[in-house]
Scaffold this active site. Structure first.
Site, short mmCIF file in Angstrom:
data_model
loop_
_atom_site.label_atom_id
_atom_site.label_comp_id
_atom_site.label_asym_id
_atom_site.label_seq_id
_atom_site.Cartn_x
_atom_site.Cartn_y
_atom_site.Cartn_z
N THR A 155 26.47 -9.69 -31.28
CA THR A 155 25.50 -8.38 -31.31
C THR A 155 25.47 -7.98 -29.60
O THR A 155 24.43 -7.12 -29.56
CB THR A 155 24.35 -8.53 -31.79
OG1 THR A 155 23.61 -9.97 -31.17
CG2 THR A 155 24.42 -8.92 -33.45
N LYS A 156 25.98 -8.59 -28.75
CA LYS A 156 25.69 -8.42 -27.30
C LYS A 156 26.39 -7.10 -26.79
O LYS A 156 27.26 -6.43 -27.44
CB LYS A 156 25.90 -9.63 -26.46
CG LYS A 156 25.36 -10.89 -26.83
CD LYS A 156 23.90 -10.93 -26.75
CE LYS A 156 23.30 -12.35 -27.15
NZ LYS A 156 21.97 -12.90 -27.13
#
Ligand code: PLP
Length: 357
Positions: free
Chosen positions: A178-179
């Site tokens: 999710t970065k």
């Protein structure tokens, strides 16, 4: 439902993985080396060392600085728990310092009074992609002979006074799914210090420089080339993704009126890993999140409990400290979708639903 995050997986990512599978070079091979080079260039640092995750990057960076049992590391309680756990894995003790309510980051003015003869390092966390106020932190570290290990897991591309985060101390990044750019899992350490690079490389691969000669106790914290290949495809998209996040954030800030929007400060190049508002003045943040959810707008609470209040850390005696700002923010923060895949219609819907709160 508009999701709070959504990994972008294009043709380049898929093709890159298939090429690695065909090559037969699966772990810490040419893709990993290429990603290290690209990452160092993106951060303006001479070197980068790839690891298996952001957590192991932090752990290795601390170990390479000699942090261990009996030492203290100063950090923020308002972070993902990996920051704190990486300190504990070395045998050192985290010492929590309260945060600034506008930036959600460690308050530099409170750091000095937390220093003891056992302090070895300061770990600032560039939370939500917003850089910490690095000048006073570096000044304190220099005067007290402390290492600075930056948790930049959420902040690839963020700048402070024109310089990239991760280039002030020893930088630690994450490529978790999710970065801002991702590889599924993965981590990266950035540093200008060639000796530190050698230590980090040994620590990530069983203390080995020459094959099967093990000089120190190391770990298996290697990056696979499958992950590195995805990371390479993603780092080519970094500038585009960052621009979209900033544009989305600017739109939200100029249209949202019902809650407190993030403050942008001169000299701080925020990359909006999260767009985090405050539902303040005694209003019920959790009810607001539920209302948004029912209307199809995803949100996230990062983080509902400060680290010093987590059960196992209380048990370790780390819960004694009083951190009123972190405590209050844990009740007020709400992150809204800001990722690069939002459409104009999504943005309008987010604004409309938030302004109904
Ligand atoms: C994601 C994250 C980490 C850990 O990274 P992983 O790759 O998930 O191990 C550390 N610190 C912060 C602030 C993070 O957001």
């Amino acid at each position: 439902m508009i999701p709070i995050s959504k990994p972008f997986i294009g043709e380049a990512e898929k093709q890159a993985v298939l090429e690695v599978l065909d090559s037969g070079m699966l772990v810490q091979g040419p893709r990993t080396a290429a990603l290290e080079e690209k990452w160092a260039a993106a951060c303006g640092t001479p070197f980068a060392v790839a690891t298996s995750s952001g957590t192991t990057a932090l752990q290795i960076a601390l170990l390479a600085h000699g942090v261990g049992p009996g030492d203290e590391v100063i950090t923020t309680p308002f972070t993902f728990i990996a920051s704190v756990n990486s300190i504990l894995y070395t045998g050192a003790r985290p010492v929590f310092v309260d945060i600034d309510p506008d930036s959600f980051n460690i308050d530099p003015e409170l750091i000095e009074s937390a220093i003891t003869p056992r302090t070895r390092a300061i770990m600032p966390v560039h939370l939500y992609g917003n850089p910490c106020d690095m000048d006073p932190i570096l000044d304190i570290a220099l005067r007290h002979g402390l290492a600075v290990v930056e948790d930049a897991a959420q902040a690839i591309g963020a700048t402070y006074q024109g310089r990239c985060v991760g280039s002030f101390g020893t930088g630690c990044f994450s490529l978790y799914a999710t970065k801002n750019i991702m590889a599924g899992e993965g981590g990266m350490i950035t540093t200008p210090d060639e000796q530190l690079v050698q230590k980090c490389r040994m620590l990530r691969n069983h203390g080995m420089q020459r094959r099967y000669y093990h000089d120190i106790l190391g770990y298996n914290f290697r990056m696979t080339d499958l992950h590195a290949a995805i990371g390479l495809a993603q780092i080519a998209r970094l500038a585009d993704f960052t621009e979209k996040r900033r544009a989305n954030a600017a739109y939200l800030t100029s249209h949202i009126s019902a809650v407190v929007t993030p403050k942008l400060k001169e000299g701080y190049g925020h990359v909006f890993h999260q767009y985090t508002v405050r539902v303040d003045c005694g209003r019920d943040r959790d009810a607001a999140a539920r209302q948004l959810n029912e209307s199809g707008v995803g949100s996230g609470i990062f983080y509902p409990v400060p680290a010093n209040r987590q059960a196992y850390l209380v048990e370790m005696g780390l819960g004694e400290v009083i951190l009123p700002v972190a405590e209050r923010m844990a009740h007020e923060v709400l992150s809204l979708p800001v990722h690069p895949q939002l459409s104009q219609a999504d943005l309008e819907k987010i604004v409309a639903e938030v302004n109904k709160l």
